[in-house]
Design an enzyme around this catalytic site. Structure first.
Site, PDB file in Angstrom:
ATOM      1  N   HIS A   1      41.055  42.538  39.950  1.00 51.97           N
ATOM      2  CA  HIS A   1      41.948  41.954  38.948  1.00 51.97           C
ATOM      3  C   HIS A   1      41.179  41.437  37.746  1.00 51.97           C
ATOM      4  CE1 HIS A   1      40.909  37.747  39.952  1.00 51.97           C
ATOM      5  NE2 HIS A   1      40.916  38.119  41.224  1.00 51.97           N
TER       6      HIS A   1
ATOM      7  N   CYS B   1      37.862  38.483  46.062  1.00 45.24           N
ATOM      8  CA  CYS B   1      38.396  39.472  45.134  1.00 45.24           C
ATOM      9  C   CYS B   1      37.305  39.924  44.163  1.00 45.24           C
ATOM     10  CB  CYS B   1      39.576  38.893  44.358  1.00 45.24           C
ATOM     11  SG  CYS B   1      41.064  38.643  45.352  1.00 45.24           S
TER      12      CYS B   1
END
Length: 209
Positions: free
Chosen positions: A164, A180
């Site tokens: 992301h 992440c």
């Protein structure tokens, strides 16, 4: 004389204990940092919107085509967590390389996944574990420039992990996340437009020596 010597020794001992206690307290207050491996403890900043200047990466981490040997098919994403790079395979010896931020110590992982979903300017719901570590975080935040998820997200299988964007571009090249993989917004938008749902993602992590 013995009493004065005992008092002197006791005073020195108390001073040493106090100094050690202070050092220990200071160490607990400082963020975890690894100078060589760039392992940091950087809290999320919901609502912070970086300036255009902050979005400018160090040349080493800017998106660029590179020589990259791989047996993976074109279109595959290969992530090297130790290198802090994500590669989009273009051919047998070439890839598009993106600088990334990765999981900090204790949050690194490896495996084989697929992009299961894509979203632009996604909403953010911090997991309970993250809220426990950072109680000030909102329980929900709508997508937008100040959202820590950034401009786009590629969801990895059925895991809680994503590729992301970020509202903290200064963290690219460091190990700061909860697992992440983050890119600057311009890069995650570029990647988002290049890969479809179902894209193979290979995550590689070699133990630090």
């Amino acid at each position: 004389m013995r009493d004065s010597m005992r008092s002197g020794i006791l005073g020195v001992a108390l001073t040493v204990v106090a100094a050690l206690s202070l050092s220990s307290a200071e160490a607990q207050m400082r963020p975890t940092a690894g100078m060589g491996n760039q392992i940091l403890d950087v809290p999320e900043k919901p609502g912070y919107v970086p300036s255009p200047d902050e979005e400018q990466l160090d040349p080493a981490f800017r998106r660029q085509p590179v020589y990259f040997r791989s047996n993976e098919a074109p279109g595959t994403i290969v992530i090297h967590t130790n290198e802090r790079f994500l590669y989009l395979v273009l051919g047998p010896n070439s890839a598009l390389r993106y600088g990334i931020g990765v999981g900090r110590e204790g949050f690194t992982w490896a495996g084989l996944q697929k992009v299961s979903r894509k979203a632009e300017w996604p909403d953010w719901t911090p997991p309970a574990e993250m809220i426990q570590r950072q109680p000030y975080l909102p329980r929900f935040m709508a997508g937008g420039p100040g959202n820590p998820m950034g401009a786009a997200a590629l969801y990895l299988g059925s895991t809680v992990y994503r590729i992301h964007g970020t509202n903290q571009p200064q963290t690219i090249g460091s190990a700061v996340s909860s697992g992440c993989f983050r890119l600057v917004n311009s890069d995650v938008q570029d990647l988002y437009n290049r890969v479809p749902v179902g894209t193979k993602v290979v995550i590689k992590h070699a133990p630090e020596l």
